[in-house]
Scaffold this active site. Structure first.
Site, PDB file in Angstrom:
ATOM      1  N   SER A  61       0.838  -1.215   0.000  1.00 57.80           N
ATOM      2  CA  SER A  61       0.000   0.000   0.000  1.00 57.80           C
ATOM      3  C   SER A  61       0.868   1.258   0.000  1.00 57.80           C
ATOM      4  CB  SER A  61      -0.968  -0.001   1.178  1.00 57.80           C
ATOM      5  OG  SER A  61      -0.279   0.130   2.396  1.00 57.80           O
ATOM      6  N   ASN A  62       2.058   1.175   0.602  1.00 59.74           N
ATOM      7  CA  ASN A  62       2.952   2.343   0.563  1.00 59.74           C
ATOM      8  C   ASN A  62       3.495   2.572  -0.842  1.00 59.74           C
ATOM      9  OD1 ASN A  62       3.456   3.781   3.227  1.00 59.74           O
ATOM     10  ND2 ASN A  62       3.405   1.626   3.826  1.00 59.74           N
ATOM     11  N   LYS A  78      17.032 -11.186   7.342  1.00 65.33           N
ATOM     12  CA  LYS A  78      18.062 -10.334   6.749  1.00 65.33           C
ATOM     13  C   LYS A  78      18.301 -10.765   5.302  1.00 65.33           C
ATOM     14  CE  LYS A  78      21.878 -13.061   8.622  1.00 65.33           C
ATOM     15  NZ  LYS A  78      23.122 -13.090   9.359  1.00 65.33           N
ATOM     16  N   HIS A 117       8.568   3.514   9.041  1.00 68.29           N
ATOM     17  CA  HIS A 117       8.351   2.724  10.248  1.00 68.29           C
ATOM     18  C   HIS A 117       7.091   3.236  10.948  1.00 68.29           C
ATOM     19  CE1 HIS A 117       9.283   0.144  13.585  1.00 68.29           C
ATOM     20  NE2 HIS A 117       9.035   1.151  14.400  1.00 68.29           N
ATOM     21  N   ASN A 131      13.385   4.322   4.695  1.00 64.63           N
ATOM     22  CA  ASN A 131      12.498   3.328   5.294  1.00 64.63           C
ATOM     23  C   ASN A 131      11.305   4.028   5.914  1.00 64.63           C
ATOM     24  OD1 ASN A 131      11.713   0.720   6.334  1.00 64.63           O
ATOM     25  ND2 ASN A 131      12.425   1.382   8.347  1.00 64.63           N
TER      26      ASN A 131
HETATM   27  C1  GRF Z   1       3.658  -0.596   6.953  1.00 66.14           C
HETATM   28  O1  GRF Z   1       2.914  -0.478   8.131  1.00 66.14           O
HETATM   29  C2  GRF Z   1       5.053  -0.059   7.125  1.00 66.14           C
HETATM   30  O2  GRF Z   1       5.123   1.039   7.959  1.00 66.14           O
HETATM   31  C3  GRF Z   1       5.748  -1.246   7.741  1.00 66.14           C
HETATM   32  O3  GRF Z   1       5.211  -2.353   7.048  1.00 66.14           O
HETATM   33  C4  GRF Z   1       3.900  -2.040   6.582  1.00 66.14           C
HETATM   34  C5  GRF Z   1       3.881  -2.271   5.092  1.00 66.14           C
HETATM   35  O4  GRF Z   1       2.623  -2.052   4.520  1.00 66.14           O
HETATM   36  N1  GRF Z   1       7.192  -1.092   7.666  1.00 66.14           N
HETATM   37  P1  GRF Z   1       2.453  -2.052   2.942  1.00 66.14           P
HETATM   38  O5  GRF Z   1       3.039  -3.352   2.403  1.00 66.14           O
HETATM   39  O6  GRF Z   1       3.129  -0.851   2.360  1.00 66.14           O
HETATM   40  O7  GRF Z   1       0.959  -2.009   2.749  1.00 66.14           O
END
Ligand code: GRF
Length: 204
Positions: free
Chosen positions: A15-16, A67, A113, A111
């Site tokens: 989704s990101n 890793k 988080h 990244n």
């Molecule tokens: C998100 O909550 C991000 O912050 C974390 O992993 C999740 C990934 O979500 N690191 P997506 O695959 O981008 O939907």
């Protein structure tokens, strides 16, 4: 302003990555995703990439679970370089990246988080925030350094923790902000108007 050539690494739903694609397609982010890599062959992030005709592939990271194996890291760097990537985006990539990758893209690995770092690094940070009794939670986009969730912070967004929150409802509220924060951080990079001074990312 310099157009970003992105390589996206993910493990899950993507989704990101979608929020970055949407910003590019809306013309609010000057970038192109050159390649998407996932450490699971059936990760939804790969389906999303295919839907947008973005080159993508499975990156075999075995035998490790958390890793990048040396061979996988070398392969990853090669794929990213061959694709013309200048900025690496860890979008839900559930592995610790190692120094070689960071050295190949100095200060160009980002990244996201789902916590207000330095609180709650590591996994399930929204559950950690809830269990701790926090009244505010959030998201951090940061440069990646040799530590875990420890590099200089580019963007943070806060959300309230509500009385009836479950880990799922809190994570969903944080994710709405993730999808704003990542394109925002990438826009800062594209603008070139920032400098890293120790832990601080000075913008403007
Ligand atoms: C998100 O909550 C991000 O912050 C974390 O992993 C999740 C990934 O979500 N690191 P997506 O695959 O981008 O939907």
């Amino acid at each position: 302003m310099a157009k970003l050539h992105l390589g996206v690494l993910g493990s899950g739903s993507g989704s990101n990555m979608q929020s970055i694609v949407d910003a590019i397609e809306a013309g609010t982010l000057d970038a192109e995703i050159k390649v998407v890599l996932a450490d699971f062959p059936d990760a939804k992030i790969l389906d999303r990439a295919r839907k947008h005709n973005i080159p993508c592939q499975f990156l075999d990271c075995s035998p490790w679970k958390t890793k990048l194996a040396d061979a996988a890291e070398e392969n990853c760097i090669k794929i990213l370089k061959d694709a013309g990537v200048d900025t690496v985006v860890l979008a839900g990539f559930m592995r610790i990246v190692k120094p070689k990758l960071l050295e190949a893209f100095p200060n160009r690995v980002l990244n996201i988080h789902p916590a207000l770092l330095p609180a709650f690094p590591g996994v399930h940070s929204w559950t950690q925030a809830l269990d701790y009794g926090c009244k505010v939670a959030g998201v951090t986009v940061h440069f990646v350094d040799a530590g875990t969730d420890s590099g200089p912070i580019i963007v943070q967004k806060a959300v309230p923790v509500l009385e009836d929150d479950t880990p799922e409802t809190l994570h969903a509220r944080i994710q709405v902000q993730e999808h704003i924060a990542f394109p925002e951080a990438l826009n800062i990079l594209a603008s070139g108007k920032y400098r890293i001074e120790g832990r601080r990312v000075r913008i403007g």
